[in-house]
Write an enzyme that holds these catalytic residues in place. Structure first.
Site, PDB file in Angstrom:
ATOM      1  N   SER A  35       0.860  -1.185   0.000  1.00 20.40           N
ATOM      2  CA  SER A  35       0.000   0.000   0.000  1.00 20.40           C
ATOM      3  C   SER A  35       0.892   1.228   0.000  1.00 20.40           C
ATOM      4  CB  SER A  35      -0.886   0.004   1.257  1.00 20.40           C
ATOM      5  OG  SER A  35      -1.483   1.270   1.460  1.00 20.40           O
ATOM      6  N   TYR A  39      -2.391  -1.630  10.408  1.00 28.12           N
ATOM      7  CA  TYR A  39      -2.422  -1.897   8.961  1.00 28.12           C
ATOM      8  C   TYR A  39      -1.118  -1.438   8.312  1.00 28.12           C
ATOM      9  CZ  TYR A  39      -3.917  -1.373   4.082  1.00 28.12           C
ATOM     10  OH  TYR A  39      -4.013  -1.440   2.708  1.00 28.12           O
TER      11      TYR A  39
END
Length: 357
Positions: A138, A152
């Site tokens: 990401s 995350y």
């Protein structure tokens, strides 16, 4: 890298970026096996393929499921030239309140899941003479500027680190490796995750609408990066410049938003929310009380709220901060989330932030 005539296994291909990737590769002549925890969605994608495409259930969080998916892929395709480890989950919220069970659930999927996939595919890819593995991280794995996303972010940064190690490990096996870092994308991924202590609307409100890419745009960036065999394929604008700025600043938290001279950028932000008219004055009083506290927050130059001249139910927030890191720290400050929850209790909706400068 040429795609025509190749084969691919995609774990996490039932929707979002994985779906668009599968359809683009199929259009390019790649034969594909899709795996997803939502088998129905994966089969719906497979039915739209131009080239040969199959689908089955795959839960990257389970050993038996990943092993069965690998067996299925090699059975249907003969060999797997491209392996996309795209599945993932998210956990976030107030960092001191996130339960260990949520941490372990996410780690099992996002990081241990890569180990499962490597164990199932690499020996057979080595035996066939090589291939290419693409792990999805990401933009937050590179630039860690979402305070509520700490868990995350940790796994996505871990995917980048693991991919670097894997690339060296598989070099003499004929297997190349890429890591893909999409920007904020218009999918239901984050809203489907586990959040503790904050409403899901807050995550969406923290990203300017004009900075959100579509799943198709993200897939296009990935395809273009693979054409030139790149290791890091990032959809974040000016990735190299931002990484250099971070390195020069010894990874200081605010450094991913530095300008070309290594200085913090002033952030001027305008946001707002809607409150029922009969609750507006109460909401405004809460905000004004919080504004007094906010003036003392790290990096705050200006913070005020007013009623929209064109819509009496719309409250408009104006903020000026020394840096993006200061704005992020404000969002995670004591009392900030209490205010948000009180506003939701008053019927507030349509939270939104648009970064002006």
């Amino acid at each position: 890298m040429e795609f025509k005539g190749k084969t691919a296994a995609i774990i996490g291909g039932g929707g979002g970026i994985g779906r668009e990737l599968a359809l683009m590769l199929s259009e390019a002549g790649v034969r594909i096996v899709l795996g997803d925890v939502d088998e129905t969605s994966a089969k719906d994608v497979a039915a739209q393929g131009v080239a040969e495409m199959y689908a089955t259930r795959c839960d990257i969080g389970e050993d038996a499921s990943v092993n069965a998916f690998a067996d299925y892929a090699f059975d249907k395709l003969g060999q797997v030239d491209l392996l996309f480890n795209h599945a993932g989950v998210s956990v976030g919220g107030l960092l001191e309140q996130i339960p260990s069970a949520d941490w372990n659930w996410m780690l099992n999927v996002n990081l241990t899941g890569l180990g499962r996939s490597v164990a199932a595919f690499v020996p057979r890819m080595t035996e066939q003479g090589g291939g290419w593995i693409i792990n999805t991280s990401s933009g937050l794995g590179l630039f860690h500027d979402l305070p509520f996303g700490g868990p995350y972010i940790a796994t996505k940064a871990g995917i980048i680190a693991y991919s670097r190690a894997l690339a060296t490990y598989t070099r003499n096996r004929g297997i190349g490796v890429s890591v893909f870092c999409p920007d904020a994308t218009a999918t239901n991924f984050m809203s489907a995750g586990r959040l503790t202590g904050i409403p899901k609307e807050i995550l969406a409100a923290g990203v300017s609408a004009d900075k959100i890419q579509t799943a198709l745009q993200a897939a296009e960036v990935l395809i273009e990066g693979l054409k030139t065999d790149r290791f890091l394929i990032s959809a974040i604008p000016e990735t190299s410049e931002k990484l250099l700025a971070m390195a020069k600043a010894d990874l200081a938290p605010e450094s991913d938003a530095f300008d070309k001279n290594g200085q913090s950028r002033i952030v001027v932000s305008k946001g707002g929310l809607r409150v029922p008219l009969d609750k507006r004055d109460e909401a405004l009083a809460l905000f004004r009380e919080f504004a007094d506290i906010t003036q003392g927050h790290y990096g705050c130059q200006f913070y005020d709220i007013t009623i929209s001249a064109s819509d009496p139910e719309q409250l408009v927030i104006f903020e000026v901060w020394d840096s993006k890191a200061a704005l992020d720290a404000h969002a995670a400050a004591p009392g900030a989330m209490d205010l948000i929850l009180k506003l939701f209790a008053l019927g507030a909706s349509d939270f939104g932030v648009q970064e002006i400068h």
